[in-house]
Scaffold this motif. Sequence first.
Motif, PDB file in Angstrom:
ATOM      1  N   ASN A 139      30.560 -41.757  50.364  1.00  0.00           N
ATOM      2  CA  ASN A 139      30.500 -42.596  51.477  1.00  0.00           C
ATOM      3  C   ASN A 139      29.644 -43.875  51.102  1.00  0.00           C
ATOM      4  OD1 ASN A 139      31.222 -43.426  54.328  1.00  0.00           O
ATOM      5  ND2 ASN A 139      28.904 -43.243  54.367  1.00  0.00           N
ATOM      6  N   THR A 172      34.990 -33.031  55.590  1.00  0.00           N
ATOM      7  CA  THR A 172      34.762 -32.330  54.105  1.00  0.00           C
ATOM      8  C   THR A 172      34.669 -31.000  54.403  1.00  0.00           C
ATOM      9  OG1 THR A 172      33.843 -34.179  52.876  1.00  0.00           O
ATOM     10  CG2 THR A 172      33.215 -31.887  52.020  1.00  0.00           C
ATOM     11  N   MET A 210      38.232 -37.107  50.112  1.00  0.00           N
ATOM     12  CA  MET A 210      37.393 -36.136  50.325  1.00  0.00           C
ATOM     13  C   MET A 210      38.079 -34.699  50.817  1.00  0.00           C
ATOM     14  SD  MET A 210      34.473 -37.372  49.564  1.00  0.00           S
ATOM     15  CE  MET A 210      33.707 -35.741  50.013  1.00  0.00           C
ATOM     16  N   PRO A 257      29.538 -35.642  50.164  1.00  0.00           N
ATOM     17  CA  PRO A 257      30.201 -36.553  51.047  1.00  0.00           C
ATOM     18  C   PRO A 257      29.285 -37.907  51.407  1.00  0.00           C
ATOM     19  CG  PRO A 257      30.458 -34.480  51.900  1.00  0.00           C
ATOM     20  CD  PRO A 257      29.434 -34.167  50.962  1.00  0.00           C
ATOM     21  N   TYR A 284      28.075 -29.688  50.412  1.00  0.00           N
ATOM     22  CA  TYR A 284      29.070 -30.314  51.004  1.00  0.00           C
ATOM     23  C   TYR A 284      28.455 -31.191  52.081  1.00  0.00           C
ATOM     24  CZ  TYR A 284      32.045 -26.672  48.977  1.00  0.00           C
ATOM     25  OH  TYR A 284      32.683 -25.874  48.235  1.00  0.00           O
ATOM     26  N   THR A 286      32.295 -38.136  57.425  1.00  0.00           N
ATOM     27  CA  THR A 286      32.751 -37.792  56.317  1.00  0.00           C
ATOM     28  C   THR A 286      32.437 -36.610  55.893  1.00  0.00           C
ATOM     29  OG1 THR A 286      32.201 -40.180  55.268  1.00  0.00           O
ATOM     30  CG2 THR A 286      32.839 -38.504  53.573  1.00  0.00           C
TER      31      THR A 286
END
Length: 644
Positions: free
Chosen positions: A478, A505, A425, A474, A470, A501
């Motif tokens: 995930n 990120t 990531m 993620p 963003y 995550t």
Amino acid sequence: MLAEMMTSDHLELLKNQEPRIPHIFPEGINLYWSSLNVTGPETKSTNFLEKFRNNGPKRRVKEILHNVSGMAESGKLLAIMGSSGAGKTTLLNVLTSRNLTNLDVQGSILIDGKRANKWKIREMSAFVQQHDMFVGTMTAREHLQFMARLRMGSEYYSEEERESRVDQVLTQMGLQKCADTVIGIPNQLKGLSCGEKKRLSFASEILTCPKILFCDEPTSGLDAFMAGHVVQALRNLADYGMTVIITIHQPSSQVYSLFHNVCLMACGRVIYLGPGDQAVPLFEKCGFPCPAYYNPADHLIRTLAVIDSDRATSMKTISKIRQGFLSTDLGQSVLAIGNANKLRAASFATKSGIFSYNASFFTQFKALFWRSWLTVIRDPNLLKVRLLQIIITALITGLVFFQTPITPATIISINGIMFNHIRNMNFMLQFPNVPVITAELPIVLRENANGVYRTSAYFLAKNIAELPQYIVLPILYNTIVYWFSGLFPNFWNFCFASLVTILITNVAISISYAVATIFANTDVAMTVLPIFVVPIMAFGGFFITFDAIPSYFTWLSSLSYFKYGYEALAINEWESVTVIPECLNSTVSAFALNGCPKNGYEVLESIDFSAYHKWFNISILFVMFIGIRLIAYVALLIRSYINT
């Protein structure tokens, strides 16, 4: 004509003007520059230490402009012409109060007889620079609507009035047919032609009907046909009553015929200033006739060019033509304007150093958020490519670690899944984001310098507009990896892993913001970024445990957002594993990492992680996310201040 406007009565008024007397020429805006002298360093400093050592040897200075005076008339198009090094660009920079770093400027600039500082000039004028800069994902109409919202604030104009003005300017600049075409991104997104972009630049600047329009090389990069269209558009603006001043290097005869007045420069001096059709006769009178069927502009510029191999002859030619000009009524008018610098003239009352924004902060935020959002959803490299990249990488990772069981032999593989989470990531989004920011930075600095919006409004709007991607990207990554690889099958564990995550990120993106705004140059930023990121990744806890790190490198581990993210994911996974059945059989210990841990807590101990740090890691990541963004904002703020 210049000579007609500078009559003896007007000059007498200028000489005897007291501070309380109003404009000399109430019928229009006339810009004067009086006895401008500009000096600067002969060469730029190339030594790093030389730039910062105060006790270093002083560099030689050279004279760039010498006693330059002149006037641009209301409702006229003035072209400043000359060969390279003549001083035309420096003169335009002085008139617009831009790009004057390391230059010493003396002299006066007056508007209708009153001295004006740079804030007053910017308030009354607009400046179209040589290189067009646009957010390429917007259409021509959307770009003008964006500018109208900011330059024609809701406090002064209604929505209907702004839309009407946009339509009027599109028609005025001949952009009706391409109004709904995207501007375009070179080598990525096809859009407007060079000529259309140049006319769109003019359209952006004349939305609020400025009284003076400055243009730096408006025909640069255009063929003769398009150059004629662009200059004709400028001529039309002048005919409507605007004062238009441009620099131009080598106009065609057709383009030259569109100029009302020309200012010919050589060696930092004004050689001629007056109607374009009187320049050639003056040169002929001085002994330099224009050959038959020859472009008059080429003849004028070529005659005034300094030839290094015969510099003495060139200087004699220039001096002879200048003296011939000063002996005319036009030349006497210019000399009279030069004397104005020594006289007492009234000054405009302005708040020095303060921009007066036409739109409120909230209006700026809304307009900037709208533009940033359009960029996110339209730029093929920002959303579509990233989405495809995330899905493919997640599927490959999920299939490689598909349904990995928890056994002593797979502990290191499961830890690898989680560290790959952090690493993937980071590198998939962080590095590609740097050139996106550096590409937009010149546009932001130019618009900010023009007083279109506040730096804070831009930064806040851009960050909020980009935040959804963003968060979504993620979560998507995930979701695929978490369930494919067989991490602990619990919804709340999955939600926590998604939170980690997302934070990782956004910390990575914060770093790309900071590096891009601090260094501004894409190549430099992309070179510096790995120097910072790669070492702190090495100390993230997967390749080397915390206890094994040398004491003089422990600070790098403290800065490693890889460590905080990896530890949070590891705790989330292993604290839910109450028993590892295979470890009840001592014969399998040889296959395990660091022996055979009987539960998840022993796994955490084996890699120097503590279950008590779960929410502490989340807090640190959030602080890093906000703190590094603030560093990026301060860097952008400093750049904006320097560029103003």
